[in-house]
Design a protein around this motif. Structure first.
Motif, PDB file in Angstrom:
ATOM      1  N   LEU A  20     -12.923   2.247  -0.447  1.00  0.00           N
ATOM      2  CA  LEU A  20     -12.428   1.265   0.506  1.00  0.00           C
ATOM      3  C   LEU A  20     -13.486   1.024   1.576  1.00  0.00           C
ATOM      4  CD1 LEU A  20      -8.725   2.397   1.141  1.00  0.00           C
ATOM      5  CD2 LEU A  20      -9.641   0.959  -0.689  1.00  0.00           C
ATOM      6  N   SER A  21     -13.693  -0.226   1.911  1.00  0.00           N
ATOM      7  CA  SER A  21     -14.599  -0.536   3.013  1.00  0.00           C
ATOM      8  C   SER A  21     -14.003   0.003   4.310  1.00  0.00           C
ATOM      9  CB  SER A  21     -14.791  -2.047   3.122  1.00  0.00           C
ATOM     10  OG  SER A  21     -13.581  -2.655   3.550  1.00  0.00           O
ATOM     11  N   PRO A  22     -14.820   0.228   5.337  1.00  0.00           N
ATOM     12  CA  PRO A  22     -14.271   0.692   6.618  1.00  0.00           C
ATOM     13  C   PRO A  22     -13.157  -0.205   7.147  1.00  0.00           C
ATOM     14  CG  PRO A  22     -16.659   0.904   6.627  1.00  0.00           C
ATOM     15  CD  PRO A  22     -16.300   0.172   5.362  1.00  0.00           C
ATOM     16  N   ARG A  26      -9.297   1.103   7.613  1.00  0.00           N
ATOM     17  CA  ARG A  26      -8.576   1.008   8.898  1.00  0.00           C
ATOM     18  C   ARG A  26      -7.254   0.279   8.718  1.00  0.00           C
ATOM     19  NH1 ARG A  26     -13.802   0.030  10.941  1.00  0.00           N
ATOM     20  NH2 ARG A  26     -13.455  -2.229  10.805  1.00  0.00           N
ATOM     21  N   TYR A  27      -7.272  -0.761   7.890  1.00  0.00           N
ATOM     22  CA  TYR A  27      -6.061  -1.555   7.688  1.00  0.00           C
ATOM     23  C   TYR A  27      -4.936  -0.717   7.074  1.00  0.00           C
ATOM     24  CZ  TYR A  27      -3.020  -5.209   5.804  1.00  0.00           C
ATOM     25  OH  TYR A  27      -1.934  -5.985   5.479  1.00  0.00           O
ATOM     26  N   VAL A  28      -5.244   0.063   6.046  1.00  0.00           N
ATOM     27  CA  VAL A  28      -4.188   0.819   5.373  1.00  0.00           C
ATOM     28  C   VAL A  28      -3.800   2.086   6.129  1.00  0.00           C
ATOM     29  CG1 VAL A  28      -4.786  -0.093   3.097  1.00  0.00           C
ATOM     30  CG2 VAL A  28      -5.806   2.057   3.850  1.00  0.00           C
ATOM     31  N   LEU A  55      -3.713   6.096  -2.468  1.00  0.00           N
ATOM     32  CA  LEU A  55      -4.725   6.360  -1.454  1.00  0.00           C
ATOM     33  C   LEU A  55      -5.238   7.793  -1.593  1.00  0.00           C
ATOM     34  CD1 LEU A  55      -6.122   5.079   1.022  1.00  0.00           C
ATOM     35  CD2 LEU A  55      -4.336   6.134   2.432  1.00  0.00           C
ATOM     36  N   VAL A  56      -6.546   7.948  -1.674  1.00  0.00           N
ATOM     37  CA  VAL A  56      -7.157   9.269  -1.790  1.00  0.00           C
ATOM     38  C   VAL A  56      -8.291   9.397  -0.784  1.00  0.00           C
ATOM     39  CG1 VAL A  56      -6.578   9.573  -4.221  1.00  0.00           C
ATOM     40  CG2 VAL A  56      -8.753   8.511  -3.610  1.00  0.00           C
ATOM     41  N   GLU A  57      -8.535  10.620  -0.347  1.00  0.00           N
ATOM     42  CA  GLU A  57      -9.650  10.892   0.552  1.00  0.00           C
ATOM     43  C   GLU A  57     -10.808  11.403  -0.288  1.00  0.00           C
ATOM     44  OE1 GLU A  57     -10.727  13.358   4.634  1.00  0.00           O
ATOM     45  OE2 GLU A  57      -8.644  13.215   3.945  1.00  0.00           O
ATOM     46  N   VAL A  58     -11.971  10.797  -0.128  1.00  0.00           N
ATOM     47  CA  VAL A  58     -13.133  11.153  -0.957  1.00  0.00           C
ATOM     48  C   VAL A  58     -14.255  11.758  -0.131  1.00  0.00           C
ATOM     49  CG1 VAL A  58     -12.654   9.467  -2.762  1.00  0.00           C
ATOM     50  CG2 VAL A  58     -13.984   8.767  -0.772  1.00  0.00           C
ATOM     51  N   ALA A  62     -13.647   9.162   4.772  1.00  0.00           N
ATOM     52  CA  ALA A  62     -13.813   8.113   3.758  1.00  0.00           C
ATOM     53  C   ALA A  62     -12.587   8.070   2.852  1.00  0.00           C
ATOM     54  CB  ALA A  62     -15.066   8.351   2.936  1.00  0.00           C
ATOM     55  N   LEU A  63     -12.100   6.855   2.582  1.00  0.00           N
ATOM     56  CA  LEU A  63     -10.922   6.671   1.746  1.00  0.00           C
ATOM     57  C   LEU A  63     -11.251   5.819   0.532  1.00  0.00           C
ATOM     58  CD1 LEU A  63      -8.252   5.930   4.518  1.00  0.00           C
ATOM     59  CD2 LEU A  63      -8.612   8.092   3.299  1.00  0.00           C
TER      60      LEU A  63
END
Length: 245
Positions: A20-22, A26-28, A55-58, A62-63
């Protein structure tokens, strides 16, 4: 009742882990407060694809979205419809693109005619495309219209050669309903439709003649003279109601 998933534009979209872009992160995570493991619906408006995402954290801060599979978007317009909108003052074109997206236009061409007061810069197109994507996200549409221009009116007319065209003119003798019936007869293939809308001051006689020379019928939308930014919603809404397309 099952709650609808949050729809998030994400491109390019593919099965697997999509960063996901920054801005999207931020949006999600901040605007909608989704947490790791929660689901949303990702859609790629350029490819008209969508897929359920988790949604996952990488990495630290960073998402990404984990997507099992992608498929064609479930809601896209069936009939190709081009709106040629002469540029109005202020943010009127912004509103027109938003309405055109929600009402199923497949293409929007911003045009410049003699009575256009505003003369937007070419880089305005990037803003108009962002508005179309946001409108698609909000209304559930899986694609977005192509947004082009600004082009000289004559060039915009030539860009839709072969479509069934209507020049929306309060002085036109043909009613919109009758025109729609003539160009979308029962059993006919989903023929492309093109509508051209003038600026605040309307078309000059020479421009009206140019529309007719390009094959556009002069069509009256109703008994009242509408503002240029209102015509889009009225005409596209009527087209949807009359053709269910």
């Amino acid at each position: 009742m099952k709650q609808a998933l949050l729809r998030v534009p994400l491109a390019p979209l593919f099965a697997g882990v999509v960063p996901l872009s920054p801005e999207t992160a931020r949006y999600v995570s901040r605007v909608h407060r989704l947490r790791e493991g929660e689901r949303f619906l990702a859609f790629d408006p350029a490819q008209a694809l969508e897929g359920e995402a988790t949604l996952v954290e990488v990495g630290k801060g960073a998402l990404a979205a984990r997507i099992a599979s992608v498929h064609p978007a479930s809601l896209v317009p069936r009939r190709p419809v081009t709106l040629i909108q002469c540029v109005g003052k202020g943010d009127k074109v912004d509103a027109v693109i938003r309405d055109a997206t929600e009402l199923g236009a497949s293409r929007v061409i911003a045009a410049l005619s003699a009575r256009c007061v505003a003369r937007p810069q070419a880089d305005r197109g990037a803003r108009w495309r962002r508005i179309a994507v946001e409108a698609a996200r909000q209304c559930g549409r899986g694609d977005v219209p192509r947004v082009e221009g600004p082009l000289p009116l004559v060039d915009a007319l030539h860009a839709v050669h072969g479509a069934a065209g209507a020049c929306l003119d309060p002085r036109g003798a043909l009613s919109f309903g009758r025109w729609v019936g003539e160009v979308t007869r029962v059993g006919e293939v989903m023929r492309e439709v093109a509508l051209v809308v003038g600026p605040e001051g309307g078309f000059t006689d020479e421009e009206t003649a140019a529309c007719e020379d390009a094959g556009f019928a002069r069509v009256k939308l109703g008994s009242m003279t509408l503002r240029t930014e209102t015509v889009c919603a009225a005409a596209l809404g009527a087209l949807l109601a009359l053709t269910d397309a």
